[in-house]
Design an enzyme around this catalytic site. Structure first.
Site, PDB file in Angstrom:
ATOM      1  N   LYS A  50       0.870  -1.180   0.000  1.00  0.00           N
ATOM      2  CA  LYS A  50       0.000   0.000   0.000  1.00  0.00           C
ATOM      3  C   LYS A  50       0.905   1.227   0.000  1.00  0.00           C
ATOM      4  O   LYS A  50       1.741   1.389   0.895  1.00  0.00           O
ATOM      5  CB  LYS A  50      -0.893   0.028   1.242  1.00  0.00           C
ATOM      6  CG  LYS A  50      -2.098  -0.877   1.136  1.00  0.00           C
ATOM      7  CD  LYS A  50      -3.043  -0.615   2.296  1.00  0.00           C
ATOM      8  CE  LYS A  50      -4.249  -1.526   2.219  1.00  0.00           C
ATOM      9  NZ  LYS A  50      -5.123  -1.391   3.402  1.00  0.00           N
ATOM     10  N   LYS A 106       1.226 -10.472   8.137  1.00  0.00           N
ATOM     11  CA  LYS A 106       0.899  -9.557   7.038  1.00  0.00           C
ATOM     12  C   LYS A 106       1.141 -10.244   5.703  1.00  0.00           C
ATOM     13  O   LYS A 106       0.329 -10.130   4.771  1.00  0.00           O
ATOM     14  CB  LYS A 106       1.744  -8.281   7.157  1.00  0.00           C
ATOM     15  CG  LYS A 106       1.448  -7.265   6.081  1.00  0.00           C
ATOM     16  CD  LYS A 106       0.773  -6.031   6.594  1.00  0.00           C
ATOM     17  CE  LYS A 106       0.325  -5.114   5.481  1.00  0.00           C
ATOM     18  NZ  LYS A 106       0.572  -3.706   5.725  1.00  0.00           N
ATOM     19  N   ARG A 148      -8.080  -8.774   3.953  1.00  0.00           N
ATOM     20  CA  ARG A 148      -7.097  -7.734   4.296  1.00  0.00           C
ATOM     21  C   ARG A 148      -7.744  -6.555   5.030  1.00  0.00           C
ATOM     22  O   ARG A 148      -7.090  -5.871   5.813  1.00  0.00           O
ATOM     23  CB  ARG A 148      -6.362  -7.244   3.033  1.00  0.00           C
ATOM     24  CG  ARG A 148      -5.234  -6.283   3.363  1.00  0.00           C
ATOM     25  CD  ARG A 148      -4.322  -5.994   2.181  1.00  0.00           C
ATOM     26  NE  ARG A 148      -3.287  -5.062   2.585  1.00  0.00           N
ATOM     27  CZ  ARG A 148      -2.249  -4.712   1.832  1.00  0.00           C
ATOM     28  NH1 ARG A 148      -2.100  -5.232   0.626  1.00  0.00           N
ATOM     29  NH2 ARG A 148      -1.357  -3.862   2.277  1.00  0.00           N
TER      30      ARG A 148
HETATM   31  P1  NAD Z   1       7.030   8.298  10.420  1.00  0.00           P
HETATM   32  O1  NAD Z   1       7.424   7.761   9.134  1.00  0.00           O
HETATM   33  O2  NAD Z   1       6.596   9.719  10.498  1.00  0.00           O
HETATM   34  O3  NAD Z   1       8.216   8.070  11.451  1.00  0.00           O
HETATM   35  C1  NAD Z   1       8.067   8.494  12.775  1.00  0.00           C
HETATM   36  C2  NAD Z   1       9.201   9.443  13.220  1.00  0.00           C
HETATM   37  O4  NAD Z   1      10.377   8.679  13.492  1.00  0.00           O
HETATM   38  C3  NAD Z   1       9.612  10.455  12.166  1.00  0.00           C
HETATM   39  O5  NAD Z   1       9.937  11.658  12.804  1.00  0.00           O
HETATM   40  C4  NAD Z   1      10.843   9.814  11.549  1.00  0.00           C
HETATM   41  O6  NAD Z   1      11.695  10.742  10.931  1.00  0.00           O
HETATM   42  C5  NAD Z   1      11.489   9.206  12.756  1.00  0.00           C
HETATM   43  N1  NAD Z   1      12.357   8.052  12.524  1.00  0.00           N
HETATM   44  C6  NAD Z   1      12.190   7.068  11.631  1.00  0.00           C
HETATM   45  N2  NAD Z   1      13.096   6.105  11.841  1.00  0.00           N
HETATM   46  C7  NAD Z   1      13.868   6.497  12.875  1.00  0.00           C
HETATM   47  C8  NAD Z   1      14.953   5.913  13.569  1.00  0.00           C
HETATM   48  N3  NAD Z   1      15.391   4.688  13.304  1.00  0.00           N
HETATM   49  N4  NAD Z   1      15.530   6.631  14.559  1.00  0.00           N
HETATM   50  C9  NAD Z   1      15.039   7.858  14.904  1.00  0.00           C
HETATM   51  N5  NAD Z   1      14.004   8.449  14.314  1.00  0.00           N
HETATM   52  C10 NAD Z   1      13.408   7.760  13.312  1.00  0.00           C
HETATM   53  O7  NAD Z   1       5.840   7.454  11.083  1.00  0.00           O
HETATM   54  P2  NAD Z   1       5.527   5.878  11.079  1.00  0.00           P
HETATM   55  O8  NAD Z   1       4.798   5.640  12.333  1.00  0.00           O
HETATM   56  O9  NAD Z   1       6.707   5.067  10.752  1.00  0.00           O
HETATM   57  O10 NAD Z   1       4.521   5.728   9.843  1.00  0.00           O
HETATM   58  C11 NAD Z   1       3.251   6.319   9.857  1.00  0.00           C
HETATM   59  C12 NAD Z   1       2.735   6.362   8.437  1.00  0.00           C
HETATM   60  O11 NAD Z   1       2.635   5.039   7.932  1.00  0.00           O
HETATM   61  C13 NAD Z   1       1.373   6.981   8.299  1.00  0.00           C
HETATM   62  O12 NAD Z   1       1.383   7.918   7.234  1.00  0.00           O
HETATM   63  C14 NAD Z   1       0.475   5.825   7.950  1.00  0.00           C
HETATM   64  O13 NAD Z   1      -0.613   6.194   7.159  1.00  0.00           O
HETATM   65  C15 NAD Z   1       1.420   4.918   7.221  1.00  0.00           C
HETATM   66  N6  NAD Z   1       1.037   3.504   7.228  1.00  0.00           N
HETATM   67  C16 NAD Z   1       1.032   2.861   6.043  1.00  0.00           C
HETATM   68  C17 NAD Z   1       0.726   1.514   5.993  1.00  0.00           C
HETATM   69  C18 NAD Z   1       0.801   0.779   4.684  1.00  0.00           C
HETATM   70  O14 NAD Z   1       0.384  -0.366   4.631  1.00  0.00           O
HETATM   71  N7  NAD Z   1       1.358   1.372   3.663  1.00  0.00           N
HETATM   72  C19 NAD Z   1       0.408   0.822   7.170  1.00  0.00           C
HETATM   73  C20 NAD Z   1       0.422   1.521   8.367  1.00  0.00           C
HETATM   74  C21 NAD Z   1       0.734   2.875   8.389  1.00  0.00           C
HETATM   75  N1  GLY Z   2      -2.057  -1.487   7.167  1.00  0.00           N
HETATM   76  C1  GLY Z   2      -3.116  -2.274   6.651  1.00  0.00           C
HETATM   77  C2  GLY Z   2      -2.838  -2.897   5.329  1.00  0.00           C
HETATM   78  O1  GLY Z   2      -1.741  -2.828   4.837  1.00  0.00           O
HETATM   79  O2  GLY Z   2      -3.691  -3.482   4.750  1.00  0.00           O
END
Ligand code: NAD
Ligand code: GLY
Length: 363
Positions: free
Chosen positions: A140, A224, A238
């Site tokens: 996704k 997953k 899913r």
């Molecule tokens: P993010 O990518 O914003 O990362 C969180 C914070 O941690 C940021 O400030 C980043 O710069 C920092 N960071 C990242 N790695 C680090 C590390 N190793 N050390 C220090 N800092 C670090 O947030 P997230 O929680 O990783 O992702 C959230 C996003 O993911 C949302 O936009 C959500 O919609 C998306 N998401 C997508 C899916 C999918 O299936 N594609 C599933 C769940 C969530």
């Molecule tokens: N985070 C839910 C999905 O990938 O389907």
């Protein structure tokens, strides 16, 4: 090192999991393609890990695209800047994009890869717990719209996912907990034994115990991978992984992207989904309280949604949820802790009760 596989016929790909994998120089080579590899990262993660990734990419390394950090930048504007950058660098169809960062970077880079010149090679190096257990696997990709979370995007699978568990050492504790909300989600959806394992190992997990973390990431990635292999485009199964997301996405959009962490809004949403399940007599009051207790007490994840979102705001935002069909909102609810179901027949009266309960339901 553990190697799992997402089985999608000719688009199948491996997930490598282990400590120190960023130092495994040859590991990415088979997945790079013939052209240059550009790293997409952000201004927090690049200073920490870009150099080691550059070394991994060796002669294939072509440059880096460094985005400003944060959910607020997960926009079409950022995608457009990536296209500008790639065009100026004369990136062609042999180019690989390597996402180095959390879910925000992964979702953005994946969507850029899916759409640049109708699709180029794409690898994931997730660096947050949330990205390692969820967003880097399954294809996704996309960005937010001011009117709705993740509304613009594509299903586009990476060629491989490389998870170095050691990078979690630099992740702020609030981000670790936000990632744990998605981990607990897997337990609630269909893995009661895993949920029990999580609660009995909560202290070690919060202390980032290496062995426990690797095991946790392996279980989530396997779950997953299995679900994505069975239902890549979310025709049914899913959708269960969206437990808490219908409420959570509304909270995230209404409160302004980046105000609350994605995982935190999922936690709030799961408590609201448990409350709605109780009102539908799917869960007992004790079970609904247990969902909240696991999140709030065992893992100290905030579960109280911001008070300023009205029931009308929720209803408006949730009506454009991606699971909605013919204007009817569909919810992932719980029949027990470890058994989620998709329901399209939730009476508006009960939904309003859950929404109006607001902060109260979380007390
Ligand atoms: P993010 O990518 O914003 O990362 C969180 C914070 O941690 C940021 O400030 C980043 O710069 C920092 N960071 C990242 N790695 C680090 C590390 N190793 N050390 C220090 N800092 C670090 O947030 P997230 O929680 O990783 O992702 C959230 C996003 O993911 C949302 O936009 C959500 O919609 C998306 N998401 C997508 C899916 C999918 O299936 N594609 C599933 C769940 C969530
Ligand atoms: N985070 C839910 C999905 O990938 O389907």
């Amino acid at each position: 090192m553990e190697t799992l596989s997402v089985e999608l016929s000719e688009r199948s790909y491996p997930i490598f999991i282990g400590p120190g994998l960023l130092n495994d120089a040859g590991r990415l080579r088979p997945y790079l393609g013939r052209g240059r590899a550009f790293v997409v990262s952000n201004d927090i993660v690049a200073p920490l890990y870009l150099n080691v990734v550059k070394q991994m990419l060796g002669e294939s390394y072509g440059g880096e695209i460094i985005l400003p950090d944060g959910e607020a930048h997960k926009t079409l504007g950022t995608i457009s800047k990536i296209y500008d950058w790639l065009l100026r660098a004369k990136a062609d169809r042999q180019t690989t994009l390597v996402a180095l960062g959390g879910g925000v970077v992964g979702d953005i880079a994946g969507f850029a890869a899916a759409t640049y010149q109708r699709g180029i090679n794409f690898l994931q190096i997730p660096t947050t717990l949330l990205a390692q257990v969820d967003s880097s696997v399954g294809g996704k990709t996309g960005v937010n719209h001011p009117l709705g979370k993740n509304m613009i995007g594509a299903f586009y699978q990476p060629k491989c996912v490389l998870i170095d568990t050691q990078v979690l050492e630099t992740l702020p504790q609030r981000e670790v907990k936000a990632g744990l909300a998605e981990v607990i989600k897997y337990g609630l959806v269909n893995q009661p034994e895993f949920l029990a394992w999580l609660t009995s190992n909560a202290e070690d997990i919060l202390a980032l115990d290496d062995e426990k973390l690797t095991e946790l990431i392996r279980v989530c990635c396997q779950a997953k991978a299995d679900i994505v292999a069975a239902d890549e485009r979310e025709a049914g199964l899913r959708a269960l992984l969206n437990l808490g997301h219908t409420f959570g996405h509304a909270i995230e959009t209404a409160s302004g992207y980046g105000t609350l962490l994605h995982g935190e809004t999922v936690a709030m949403g799961m408590v609201m989904a448990a409350d709605l399940s109780r009102r539908l007599d799917l869960l007992t009051a004790e079970q609904a309280a247990e969902v909240r207790g696991i999140l709030e007490n065992d893992f100290s994840i905030p579960v109280i949604p911001p008070g300023q979102i009205s029931a009308e705001d929720y209803l408006d935002l949730m009506s454009s949820d991606k699971k909605a069909e013919q204007g009817k909102i569909r919810f992932i609810l719980l029949k027990s802790l470890g058994h989620a179901v998709l329901r399209g027949d939730v009476p508006l009266k009960l939904l309003r009760e859950t929404l109006s309960a607001g902060e109260e339901l979380c007390r």
